[in-house]
Design a protein around this motif. Structure first.
Motif, PDB file in Angstrom:
ATOM      1  N   SER A  29       3.183   0.219  -9.599  1.00  0.00           N
ATOM      2  CA  SER A  29       3.764   0.281  -8.259  1.00  0.00           C
ATOM      3  C   SER A  29       2.716   1.260  -7.475  1.00  0.00           C
ATOM      4  O   SER A  29       2.745   0.562  -5.776  1.00  0.00           O
ATOM      5  CB  SER A  29       5.484   1.062  -8.648  1.00  0.00           C
ATOM      6  N   TYR A  30       2.548   2.011  -7.659  1.00  0.00           N
ATOM      7  CA  TYR A  30       2.109   3.169  -7.002  1.00  0.00           C
ATOM      8  C   TYR A  30       0.214   2.433  -6.848  1.00  0.00           C
ATOM      9  O   TYR A  30      -0.129   2.603  -5.693  1.00  0.00           O
ATOM     10  CB  TYR A  30       1.226   4.350  -8.037  1.00  0.00           C
ATOM     11  N   GLY A  31      -0.306   1.347  -7.740  1.00  0.00           N
ATOM     12  CA  GLY A  31      -1.371   0.572  -7.176  1.00  0.00           C
ATOM     13  C   GLY A  31      -0.626  -0.391  -6.317  1.00  0.00           C
ATOM     14  O   GLY A  31      -1.919  -0.642  -5.844  1.00  0.00           O
ATOM     15  N   PHE A  32       0.150  -0.733  -5.860  1.00  0.00           N
ATOM     16  CA  PHE A  32       0.445  -1.690  -5.082  1.00  0.00           C
ATOM     17  C   PHE A  32       0.452  -1.116  -3.534  1.00  0.00           C
ATOM     18  O   PHE A  32       0.202  -1.741  -3.053  1.00  0.00           O
ATOM     19  CB  PHE A  32       1.978  -2.460  -5.766  1.00  0.00           C
ATOM     20  N   HIS A  33       0.891   0.084  -3.754  1.00  0.00           N
ATOM     21  CA  HIS A  33       1.152   1.385  -2.391  1.00  0.00           C
ATOM     22  C   HIS A  33      -0.015   1.178  -1.732  1.00  0.00           C
ATOM     23  O   HIS A  33      -0.214   0.929  -1.087  1.00  0.00           O
ATOM     24  CB  HIS A  33       2.586   2.140  -3.025  1.00  0.00           C
ATOM     25  N   ARG A  34      -0.933   1.227  -3.116  1.00  0.00           N
ATOM     26  CA  ARG A  34      -2.221   2.138  -2.116  1.00  0.00           C
ATOM     27  C   ARG A  34      -2.756   0.530  -1.758  1.00  0.00           C
ATOM     28  O   ARG A  34      -3.565   0.438  -0.770  1.00  0.00           O
ATOM     29  CB  ARG A  34      -3.701   2.060  -3.638  1.00  0.00           C
TER      30      ARG A  34
END
Length: 87
Positions: A29-34
């Motif tokens: 989720s964090y990677g997608f957010h970035r």
């Protein structure tokens, strides 16, 4: 650069959850957010899969969202404010 505002609009329109999309793309989720927020770049395969998930078939729309040279972080932030009626 990715047009963050347009991409978020497409995600909202699709009704899909960001966490589920991230899993389908093989991202956290964090990677997608970035990636959505231009802190890192989408890979070609991720763009292809994301367009399939969001049912984006128009080449013009893909280019406008994912390959927009006229978008930078400041422009993206300004457009976010405008879309919320804050500017």
């Amino acid at each position: 650069m990715t047009d963050t505002v347009r991409l978020k609009e497409e995600i909202k329109r699709s009704g899909l959850k960001k966490g589920w999309i991230a899993l389908e793309l093989g991202l956290s989720s964090y990677g997608f957010h970035r990636k959505i927020n231009n802190e890192s770049e989408f890979k070609a395969g991720e763009i292809k899969n994301l367009c399939q998930l969001l049912k984006i078939t128009s080449l013009k729309k893909k280019e406008e969202i994912f390959f927009n040279d006229g978008v930078d972080k400041i422009t993206t932030k300004t457009r976010k404010l405008e879309s919320k009626g804050l500017k």
